[in-house]
Design a protein around this motif. Structure first.
Motif, PDB file in Angstrom:
ATOM      1  N   GLY A 271      48.135  45.487  32.749  1.00  0.00           N
ATOM      2  CA  GLY A 271      48.738  46.131  33.906  1.00  0.00           C
ATOM      3  C   GLY A 271      50.168  46.577  33.685  1.00  0.00           C
ATOM      4  N   THR A 272      50.929  46.624  34.762  1.00  0.00           N
ATOM      5  CA  THR A 272      52.275  47.207  34.727  1.00  0.00           C
ATOM      6  C   THR A 272      53.352  46.179  35.075  1.00  0.00           C
ATOM      7  OG1 THR A 272      52.007  47.959  37.020  1.00  0.00           O
ATOM      8  CG2 THR A 272      51.448  49.520  35.272  1.00  0.00           C
ATOM      9  N   GLU A 273      53.126  44.917  34.730  1.00  0.00           N
ATOM     10  CA  GLU A 273      54.079  43.864  35.091  1.00  0.00           C
ATOM     11  C   GLU A 273      55.488  44.132  34.553  1.00  0.00           C
ATOM     12  OE1 GLU A 273      49.982  41.935  34.825  1.00  0.00           O
ATOM     13  OE2 GLU A 273      51.125  43.413  33.678  1.00  0.00           O
ATOM     14  N   ASN A 279      56.058  45.254  41.826  1.00  0.00           N
ATOM     15  CA  ASN A 279      56.428  44.447  42.984  1.00  0.00           C
ATOM     16  C   ASN A 279      55.224  43.641  43.472  1.00  0.00           C
ATOM     17  OD1 ASN A 279      54.792  46.277  44.446  1.00  0.00           O
ATOM     18  ND2 ASN A 279      56.542  47.611  44.879  1.00  0.00           N
ATOM     19  N   ALA A 280      55.420  42.921  44.554  1.00  0.00           N
ATOM     20  CA  ALA A 280      54.377  42.036  45.069  1.00  0.00           C
ATOM     21  C   ALA A 280      53.153  42.817  45.541  1.00  0.00           C
ATOM     22  CB  ALA A 280      54.942  41.185  46.207  1.00  0.00           C
ATOM     23  N   ARG A 281      53.366  44.025  46.054  1.00  0.00           N
ATOM     24  CA  ARG A 281      52.227  44.829  46.518  1.00  0.00           C
ATOM     25  C   ARG A 281      51.313  45.181  45.353  1.00  0.00           C
ATOM     26  NH1 ARG A 281      50.488  50.149  47.105  1.00  0.00           N
ATOM     27  NH2 ARG A 281      52.245  50.955  45.888  1.00  0.00           N
ATOM     28  N   ILE A 282      51.911  45.639  44.246  1.00  0.00           N
ATOM     29  CA  ILE A 282      51.114  45.988  43.064  1.00  0.00           C
ATOM     30  C   ILE A 282      50.439  44.751  42.491  1.00  0.00           C
ATOM     31  CG2 ILE A 282      51.179  46.947  40.730  1.00  0.00           C
ATOM     32  CD1 ILE A 282      51.588  49.023  42.923  1.00  0.00           C
ATOM     33  N   GLU A 286      46.495  44.283  41.826  1.00  0.00           N
ATOM     34  CA  GLU A 286      45.960  43.894  40.521  1.00  0.00           C
ATOM     35  C   GLU A 286      45.006  42.709  40.650  1.00  0.00           C
ATOM     36  OE1 GLU A 286      49.427  45.216  37.334  1.00  0.00           O
ATOM     37  OE2 GLU A 286      49.311  43.139  37.996  1.00  0.00           O
ATOM     38  N   ASN A 287      45.431  41.709  41.396  1.00  0.00           N
ATOM     39  CA  ASN A 287      44.605  40.515  41.545  1.00  0.00           C
ATOM     40  C   ASN A 287      43.293  40.817  42.258  1.00  0.00           C
ATOM     41  OD1 ASN A 287      46.544  38.948  40.274  1.00  0.00           O
ATOM     42  ND2 ASN A 287      47.537  38.339  42.188  1.00  0.00           N
ATOM     43  N   GLU A 288      43.364  41.656  43.283  1.00  0.00           N
ATOM     44  CA  GLU A 288      42.167  42.031  44.025  1.00  0.00           C
ATOM     45  C   GLU A 288      41.213  42.831  43.126  1.00  0.00           C
ATOM     46  OE1 GLU A 288      40.957  44.307  48.220  1.00  0.00           O
ATOM     47  OE2 GLU A 288      43.053  44.142  47.600  1.00  0.00           O
TER      48      GLU A 288
END
Length: 375
Positions: A271-273, A279-282, A286-288
């Motif tokens: 991903g794009t960490e 941010n928390a939204r992304i 990602e988790n979903e």
């Protein structure tokens, strides 16, 4: 006995082919760079002979760790591919096999030819749901095609999927074939629901030149396209230049970049960490997404993959980093193995075109899962 490569994506250098049990080969580098690992050749005149084919310079490949626990693929008809006994020792890749016919092909992974690519475009257009646009030309003058599927309403979510920036990663276009087959199925409820509120923008092959030339990683100008997203040019990386321009014109809400990994024997995402806009939204998206993909495909897993970038340390020349940061959207690189998938091994076929295709079909489920929360 004869070994030939004068066909689409053919690549090998023959050192000696006068003894069935001592066929000596070397990897042929990409046409304009030092990368080498892809091979694809035809062996004739060796039916029912015990053949030992040695790739002498395997240790000099771009990813020598890719040879560990690896088996080459072979086919008599270029339709049905299977794994053949292969071992890596003393820096050499050794294929040992007795062909059951006088003509047989060997390859690094199941190929996806330029003709298959054009057929895929034709079949997609023939569905009546897909529009094909030409974005520009490659260095050698091949078409850079974009497939648009959906209503293209201003309110639609915009889902972008690119594949095969690295031409030797043919599993990526097999993946796209599977995804398209399901997305273009008007009887599939997941597809119908997706297309009610999203338009898909798909580039099945980002690197047509490299694919035809039998390159592992670069285009005809020697550019590694997945290192060109920060500053592409029409001269050396038109493939990225034109796709990036179209993204800026249309917008992006979700981006998937499809690849294959030489060394890691698993299906995973990156991903794009590490990008500045993470941010928390992304993170939640990602988790979903990963949770839904785990449910959709037992081939997927989250334990093994690339080391996660620290915040601010991302390589912004990569497609996923550039797009995820620029459009502040969910962006993932999906990687499939060249070897078998240790998560669900298959002794006869390993990871192959059909398994990539099935993963492409399954990918619609996690896209549907995150769709309502993408914006």
């Amino acid at each position: 006995m004869k070994i030939s490569t004068q066909f689409d994506a053919g690549a090998i250098t023959v050192m000696a082919a006068d003894n069935f049990e001592n066929i000596r080969l070397r990897l042929r580098p990409d046409n304009a760079s030092e990368f080498k690992q892809w091979f694809y050749f035809r062996l004739q005149g060796a039916g029912y002979e015990h053949c030992i084919l040695t790739i002498e310079d395997a240790s000099e490949a771009a990813y020598p760790e890719g040879w560990e626990e690896y088996e080459a693929v072979a086919s008599y008809d270029r339709v049905n591919w299977f794994r053949v006994p292969t071992r890596y020792e003393n820096g050499q890749l050794i294929i040992e096999y007795t062909p059951l016919s006088n003509s047989i092909y060997f390859a690094y992974f199941e190929p996806y030819s330029s003709e298959q690519h054009l057929n895929l475009l034709g079949q997609a257009q023939g569905s009546g749901l897909c529009q094909i646009d030409d974005l520009g030309s490659t260095v050698q003058g091949r078409d850079i095609n974009l497939l648009t599927i959906g209503n293209q309403a201003a309110s639609d979510l915009k889902v972008w999927i690119t594949a095969r920036q690295h031409p030797g990663e043919t599993m990526a276009e097999w993946f796209i074939e599977g995804l398209l087959s399901r997305l273009l199925d008007s009887q599939d409820p997941t597809s119908r629901t997706l297309l009610d509120s999203a338009t898909f923008y798909i580039v099945p092959n980002m690197n047509p030149d490299g694919s035809a030339l039998g390159n592992l990683r670069t285009n005809a100008a020697g550019a590694n396209l997945n290192r060109e997203w920060g500053n592409p040019s029409i001269e050396s990386s038109p493939e990225v230049y034109y796709v990036r321009e179209k993204m800026h014109e249309i917008g992006v809400d979700l981006f998937l970049d499809i690849h294959g990994d030489e060394a890691i024997p698993y299906v995973f995402v990156a991903g794009t960490e590490g990008v500045p806009s993470y941010n928390a939204r992304i993170q939640g998206l990602e988790n979903e997404f990963k949770k839904a993909l785990l449910a959709a495909s037992p081939d997927f897993q989250t334990e093994y993959g690339y080391e996660v970038d620290q915040f601010g340390d991302a390589n912004m020349t990569l497609a996923t980093s550039y797009v995820g940061h620029t459009f502040e959207c969910l962006a993932y690189t999906l990687e499939m193995p060249f070897k078998d998938n240790h998560n669900l091994p298959d002794v006869d076929f390993g990871w192959n075109g059909q398994r990539s295709l099935r993963l492409g079909e399954a990918m619609l489920s996690p896209i549907l899962a995150v769709l309502p929360t993408l914006r």
